[in-house]
Write an enzyme that holds these catalytic residues in place. Structure first.
Site, PDB file in Angstrom:
ATOM      1  N   HIS A  35       0.841  -1.209   0.000  1.00 45.94           N
ATOM      2  CA  HIS A  35       0.000   0.000   0.000  1.00 45.94           C
ATOM      3  C   HIS A  35       0.872   1.254   0.000  1.00 45.94           C
ATOM      4  CE1 HIS A  35      -2.892  -2.793   2.267  1.00 45.94           C
ATOM      5  NE2 HIS A  35      -3.527  -2.504   1.151  1.00 45.94           N
ATOM      6  N   GLY A 146      -2.405  -1.935  -7.407  1.00 47.75           N
ATOM      7  CA  GLY A 146      -1.265  -2.848  -7.429  1.00 47.75           C
ATOM      8  C   GLY A 146      -1.478  -3.991  -8.415  1.00 47.75           C
TER       9      GLY A 146
HETATM   10  P1  AMP Z   1      -6.326  -4.014  -0.567  1.00 50.93           P
HETATM   11  O1  AMP Z   1      -6.217  -3.192   0.666  1.00 50.93           O
HETATM   12  O2  AMP Z   1      -5.842  -5.422  -0.410  1.00 50.93           O
HETATM   13  O3  AMP Z   1      -7.698  -3.921  -1.196  1.00 50.93           O
HETATM   14  O4  AMP Z   1      -5.318  -3.372  -1.625  1.00 50.93           O
HETATM   15  C1  AMP Z   1      -5.388  -2.017  -1.954  1.00 50.93           C
HETATM   16  C2  AMP Z   1      -4.482  -1.760  -3.126  1.00 50.93           C
HETATM   17  O5  AMP Z   1      -3.140  -2.095  -2.770  1.00 50.93           O
HETATM   18  C3  AMP Z   1      -4.833  -2.600  -4.364  1.00 50.93           C
HETATM   19  O6  AMP Z   1      -4.665  -1.812  -5.534  1.00 50.93           O
HETATM   20  C4  AMP Z   1      -3.810  -3.706  -4.300  1.00 50.93           C
HETATM   21  O7  AMP Z   1      -3.518  -4.280  -5.560  1.00 50.93           O
HETATM   22  C5  AMP Z   1      -2.611  -2.968  -3.754  1.00 50.93           C
HETATM   23  N1  AMP Z   1      -1.669  -3.912  -3.165  1.00 50.93           N
HETATM   24  C6  AMP Z   1      -1.932  -4.854  -2.223  1.00 50.93           C
HETATM   25  N2  AMP Z   1      -0.831  -5.588  -1.968  1.00 50.93           N
HETATM   26  C7  AMP Z   1       0.149  -5.115  -2.779  1.00 50.93           C
HETATM   27  C8  AMP Z   1       1.508  -5.477  -3.001  1.00 50.93           C
HETATM   28  N3  AMP Z   1       2.093  -6.464  -2.341  1.00 50.93           N
HETATM   29  N4  AMP Z   1       2.207  -4.765  -3.911  1.00 50.93           N
HETATM   30  C9  AMP Z   1       1.629  -3.761  -4.605  1.00 50.93           C
HETATM   31  N5  AMP Z   1       0.345  -3.377  -4.443  1.00 50.93           N
HETATM   32  C10 AMP Z   1      -0.388  -4.058  -3.550  1.00 50.93           C
END
Ligand code: AMP
Length: 279
Positions: A35, A146
Site C-alpha cells: 500500500h 497494485g
Molecule cells: P487491498 O487493501 O488489499 O484492497 O489493496 C489495496 C491496493 O493495494 C490494491 O490496488 C492492491 O492491488 C494494492 N496492493 C496490495 N498488496 C500489494 C503489493 N504487495 N504490492 C503492490 N500493491 C499491492
C-alpha cells in the site's frame, strides 16, 4: 496533518476546491509496504492525495473471511499522517450500500468468471461497484492500483473504459517481503512457519518465469513443473495455477511462452493468498 473524513458530502465539499490533480489510493486498510508504495507514487504525482480505507462487505462471499479480515485503523491513520496524505476517507457501510440497481456493476464474464471469479462468485461485482462509487465521490485524476491483484486491475481498467470515467489508472509493481512472499494484509493471519512455507508460492512463479523464458517448455509443462514444486508443501493448497495472455487475460495457446502472466491462488492454513508473475 491528514484529515479523516467519514461523510460522503464532507469529502466532496473538501475536494471541490482542492488543488488538482487529485491522486487516489483505494484500500481495505491494515496498511503494509505494498500500500505504501502506491501512496508514495500517488503523493509524488499529485497535488492532493486521498486514501480510502474501507473493508468492502460486497466483495466477500458468505463463507469468506470478512470478519477475520485484519483491521488496524489507528495504525493506518498514523501511516497516513507520516506520509502526509491529505485526506483519509473511511465511510460507513450504510453510506456505501448501493441504493439503486443501476449502481451495481457486474463486470463482463470473460474477466469476472475466470481465475479468482470461479471460487469468489460475486467478488468482482462487489469490487467494481464500490470502486465506481469511490471514483464518483472522489473524482480523482489519477488512481493507483497494485499488480498483485492483477485480475482486479483488469476489471478496474474495464470499468474506466466502459463508463468513460475521467481517471488515469496507474498500475504499480508488486511489493514483496524479503522471502519473496507478496505483501498482503492477510499475511497478518499467517504464523511464522506458514509465512516461510508461503514463500514457495513466489518460488513456483519464479520457476514458471524461468521455464517459460527458457523456450523449451510449453505453457502447460511450465505449469506442471511449478505444481510439482508446490506439491512438496502439504500446507499449500492450490486453487489454481494458470497462464493467461496479457491483453484480455484470455487462455494462452500452449506454444505461447512470452507476453503472458502466470497467476496463482492458494490457501495456507485458512489464509487465501494470490500472486502472479509476468513471463
Ligand atoms: P487491498 O487493501 O488489499 O484492497 O489493496 C489495496 C491496493 O493495494 C490494491 O490496488 C492492491 O492491488 C494494492 N496492493 C496490495 N498488496 C500489494 C503489493 N504487495 N504490492 C503492490 N500493491 C499491492
Amino acid at each position: 496533518m491528514t484529515k479523516l473524513i467519514k461523510s460522503i458530502n464532507e469529502i466532496k465539499d473538501n475536494l471541490s476546491n482542492c488543488e488538482k490533480p487529485i491522486g487516489f489510493v483505494a484500500t481495505m486498510g491494515s496498511l503494509h509496504k505494498g500500500h505504501i508504495s502506491l501512496i508514495d507514487k500517488c503523493k509524488s504525482e499529485n497535488k492532493t492525495s486521498v486514501l480510502s480505507i474501507y473493508v468492502n462487505p460486497l466483495q466477500f462471499g458468505p463463507d469468506e473471511d470478512y470478519k477475520q479480515y485484519p483491521r488496524n485503523f489507528e495504525e493506518d491513520l498514523k501511516i497516513a499522517n507520516e506520509k502526509k496524505i491529505d485526506y483519509v476517507f473511511a465511510p460507513d457501510d450504510e453510506d456505501m450500500q448501493p441504493k439503486h440497481k443501476s449502481e451495481i456493476i457486474p463486470p463482463p464474464d470473460y474477466l469476472s468468471s475466470i481465475l479468482c471469479g470461479i471460487s469468489r462468485k460475486n467478488h468482482f461485482t462487489g469490487v467494481a461497484t464500490i470502486v465506481n462509487m469511490l471514483f464518483n465521490i472522489i473524482e480523482p485524476n489519477n488512481s493507483y492500483f497494485g499488480k498483485k491483484d492483477l485480475q482486479q486491475l483488469y476489471i478496474i481498467n474495464w470499468l474506466v473504459k466502459e463508463f468513460n470515467l475521467p481517471v488515469q489508472i496507474k498500475a504499480c509493481p508488486i511489493v514483496r517481503e524479503e522471502n519473496g512472499l507478496a505483501c498482503s494484509s492477510r499475511n497478518k493471519n499467517l504464523n511464522k512457519e506458514q509465512k516461510s512455507v508461503a514463500a514457495n508460492i513466489y518460488k513456483s512463479l519464479e520457476l514458471a518465469k524461468q521455464n517459460s523464458r527458457s523456450g523449451i517448455f510449453t505453457a502447460s509443462k511450465v505449469i506442471l513443473e511449478s505444481l510439482i514444486h508446490l506439491s512438496r508443501f502439504k500446507d499449500i493448497k492450490i486453487e489454481y495455477f494458470e497462464a493467461r495472455e496479457k491483453e484480455k487475460l484470455s487462455k494462452v495457446n500452449d506454444n505461447q511462452t512470452s507476453n503472458i502472466y502466470y497467476l496463482t491462488a492458494a490457501k495456507v492454513g485458512n489464509t487465501r493468498l494470490i500472486d502472479n508473475i509476468e513471463a
